[in-house]
Design a protein around this motif. Structure first.
Motif, short mmCIF file in Angstrom:
data_model
loop_
_atom_site.label_atom_id
_atom_site.label_comp_id
_atom_site.label_asym_id
_atom_site.label_seq_id
_atom_site.Cartn_x
_atom_site.Cartn_y
_atom_site.Cartn_z
N VAL A 98 0.85 -1.19 0.00
CA VAL A 98 0.00 0.00 0.00
C VAL A 98 0.88 1.24 0.00
O VAL A 98 1.74 1.40 0.87
CB VAL A 98 -0.93 0.02 1.23
CG1 VAL A 98 -1.79 1.28 1.23
CG2 VAL A 98 -1.81 -1.23 1.26
N GLY A 99 0.67 2.12 -0.97
CA GLY A 99 1.40 3.38 -1.04
C GLY A 99 0.49 4.53 -0.64
O GLY A 99 -0.69 4.55 -1.02
N ALA A 100 1.01 5.46 0.13
CA ALA A 100 0.19 6.59 0.59
C ALA A 100 1.08 7.79 0.87
O ALA A 100 2.30 7.66 1.00
CB ALA A 100 -0.59 6.20 1.85
N THR A 101 0.46 8.96 0.98
CA THR A 101 1.20 10.13 1.39
C THR A 101 1.76 9.91 2.79
O THR A 101 1.20 9.13 3.57
CB THR A 101 0.30 11.38 1.40
OG1 THR A 101 -0.79 11.18 2.30
CG2 THR A 101 -0.25 11.66 0.00
N GLU A 102 2.83 10.59 3.10
CA GLU A 102 3.52 10.37 4.37
C GLU A 102 2.61 10.57 5.58
O GLU A 102 2.57 9.75 6.50
CB GLU A 102 4.72 11.31 4.46
CG GLU A 102 5.51 11.17 5.76
CD GLU A 102 6.46 12.33 5.97
OE1 GLU A 102 7.52 12.11 6.56
OE2 GLU A 102 6.12 13.46 5.55
N GLY A 103 1.87 11.68 5.59
CA GLY A 103 1.02 11.98 6.74
C GLY A 103 -0.09 10.97 6.94
O GLY A 103 -0.27 10.43 8.02
N TYR A 104 -0.86 10.71 5.87
CA TYR A 104 -1.98 9.78 5.99
C TYR A 104 -1.47 8.36 6.25
O TYR A 104 -2.05 7.62 7.06
CB TYR A 104 -2.82 9.81 4.72
CG TYR A 104 -4.16 9.13 4.88
CD1 TYR A 104 -5.20 9.75 5.55
CD2 TYR A 104 -4.38 7.85 4.37
CE1 TYR A 104 -6.43 9.13 5.71
CE2 TYR A 104 -5.60 7.22 4.52
CZ TYR A 104 -6.62 7.86 5.20
OH TYR A 104 -7.84 7.23 5.36
N GLY A 105 -0.40 7.99 5.57
CA GLY A 105 0.13 6.65 5.76
C GLY A 105 0.63 6.40 7.17
O GLY A 105 0.38 5.34 7.76
N THR A 106 1.31 7.40 7.74
CA THR A 106 1.90 7.23 9.07
C THR A 106 0.87 7.37 10.18
O THR A 106 0.79 6.53 11.08
CB THR A 106 3.02 8.27 9.28
OG1 THR A 106 4.01 8.11 8.27
CG2 THR A 106 3.65 8.11 10.65
N VAL A 107 0.08 8.44 10.13
CA VAL A 107 -0.84 8.76 11.23
C VAL A 107 -2.11 7.93 11.19
O VAL A 107 -2.60 7.48 12.23
CB VAL A 107 -1.17 10.27 11.22
CG1 VAL A 107 -2.20 10.61 12.30
CG2 VAL A 107 0.09 11.10 11.41
N MET A 108 -2.64 7.69 10.00
CA MET A 108 -3.92 7.00 9.90
C MET A 108 -3.76 5.52 9.53
O MET A 108 -4.26 4.63 10.22
CB MET A 108 -4.80 7.70 8.85
CG MET A 108 -5.06 9.17 9.15
SD MET A 108 -6.03 9.44 10.66
CE MET A 108 -7.64 8.92 10.10
N LEU A 109 -3.06 5.23 8.43
CA LEU A 109 -3.03 3.86 7.93
C LEU A 109 -2.22 2.91 8.80
O LEU A 109 -2.59 1.74 8.95
CB LEU A 109 -2.47 3.83 6.50
CG LEU A 109 -3.39 4.34 5.39
CD1 LEU A 109 -2.69 4.22 4.04
CD2 LEU A 109 -4.71 3.57 5.37
N ALA A 110 -1.10 3.37 9.34
CA ALA A 110 -0.23 2.45 10.11
C ALA A 110 -0.99 1.76 11.25
O ALA A 110 -0.98 0.52 11.34
CB ALA A 110 1.00 3.18 10.62
N PRO A 111 -1.69 2.51 12.12
CA PRO A 111 -2.44 1.81 13.17
C PRO A 111 -3.63 1.02 12.64
O PRO A 111 -3.97 -0.05 13.16
CB PRO A 111 -2.90 2.94 14.11
CG PRO A 111 -2.82 4.19 13.28
CD PRO A 111 -1.71 3.97 12.31
N GLN A 112 -4.27 1.52 11.58
CA GLN A 112 -5.42 0.81 11.02
C GLN A 112 -5.00 -0.52 10.41
O GLN A 112 -5.61 -1.56 10.69
CB GLN A 112 -6.09 1.68 9.96
CG GLN A 112 -6.77 2.93 10.50
CD GLN A 112 -7.21 3.89 9.40
OE1 GLN A 112 -7.02 3.62 8.22
NE2 GLN A 112 -7.80 5.00 9.80
N LEU A 113 -3.97 -0.50 9.58
CA LEU A 113 -3.53 -1.73 8.91
C LEU A 113 -2.93 -2.73 9.90
O LEU A 113 -2.93 -3.93 9.64
CB LEU A 113 -2.54 -1.40 7.80
CG LEU A 113 -3.15 -0.63 6.61
CD1 LEU A 113 -2.07 -0.20 5.62
CD2 LEU A 113 -4.21 -1.47 5.91
#
Length: 304
Positions: A98-113
């Motif tokens: 999964v590729g994402a912008t740094e902010g969304y990937g780190t703050v939102m996706l990391a804990p969700q995934l």
């Protein structure tokens, strides 16, 4: 010649670099080089032009590419069938990048995934949370979240979510500097922002929508670095609400001037039927829908 060699050929043709291809294939770059050389020897012709800037296809390589892609599509079809059978009786397995912008990937996706993989122990998620565009055409990722809607390519594209951005400053900075009640008051303050000539998306030009700062103290390609600088009192700056609203040291400035942007989610059509892709796609979408209050928080609350 075998399919494994063609897999290496395809990754190098898409990335243009041995190291990047090796990372995608989860092998050492010397292995990639050796497999490409073996394929060229088997075919009796060079497939790439080697240069310090990377690998580019020769005419023979360009002729081989569509045939290799046809074989890849056939292999994906076999895997799709296996995944479909497995999803009926066994847990999901395999890798989803999964590729994402740094902010969304780190703050939102990391804990969700993290919660997703906890539910599926045989599933592996590679999260590319980077301050640049993750190239779907070059297969840098399976699912990509971007600020701009892809307009070409054999991709499934879906709006993931809108999100709010607002101007923020630390409580200590705002207490030590002149109050900000109007847009004109911004002229007396130091700003934190992006490095203009290194912006990876036109959607990041949001500071120009608010004002034209006379003083910019620190610029960074990283939204997380900007956040840390603002929290440290180096100046004021625009941040996504999903980052700033979780930091109790920050205060929202001129909330009526909040801005909005959109995240788009894309995936190649040829892998859309894979069970692990479908599950990950639906999970990311559901999580975004469940986090609308955080993503679009713009009104002042509790002294914030």
């Amino acid at each position: 010649m075998n399919w494994d060699d063609l897999r290496f050929f395809l990754e190098v043709s898409r990335t243009g670099r041995l190291v990047t291809a090796a990372r995608r294939l989860e092998v050492d770059h010397t292995t990639v080089s050796r497999r490409i050389t073996a394929l060229e020897s088997a075919l009796g012709t060079p497939l790439f032009e080697r240069a310090p800037t990377g690998y580019t296809l020769t005419e023979a390589g360009r002729q081989l590419l569509p045939h290799a892609e046809d074989m890849e599509t056939a292999c994906i079809g076999v895997q799709r069938q296996a995944d479909a059978q497995g999803s009926r009786g066994e847990d999901l397995s395999g890798v989803v990048r999964v590729g994402a912008t740094e902010g969304y990937g780190t703050v939102m996706l990391a804990p969700q995934l993290s919660r997703l993989v906890a539910s599926h122990p045989r599933l592996v998620i590679d999260l590319l949370a980077v301050p640049r565009v993750v190239n779907l055409s070059r297969r840098e990722a399976d699912i990509v979240i971007t600020l701009e809607r892809p307009t070409r390519g054999p991709f499934i594209v879906q709006k993931l979510t809108d999100y709010a951005l607002c101007l923020y400053g630390s409580a200590d900075y705002l207490a030590a500097h002149p109050p900000i009640l109007t847009r004109e008051d911004l002229d007396r303050h130091m700003f934190i922002g992006y490095v203009d000539d290194l912006l990876f998306s036109q959607e990041l030009h949001y500071l120009d929508e608010l004002c034209r700062p006379e003083r910019i103290g620190l610029r960074s390609t990283s939204i997380l670095a900007q956040h840390r600088a603002i929290a440290a009192g180096a100046g004021i700056g625009v941040l996504p609400a999903f980052i700033a609203s979780q930091d109790p040291s920050l205060r929202r400035i001129l909330p009526a001037k909040a801005m909005q942007r959109t995240f788009w989610m894309s995936m190649p059509i040829e892998i859309k039927h894979l069970a692990r892709m479908q599950t990950t796609w639906r999970f990311i979408k559901a999580q975004a829908e469940a986090q609308q209050e955080l993503l679009n928080a713009t009104a002042d609350d509790a002294g914030r």
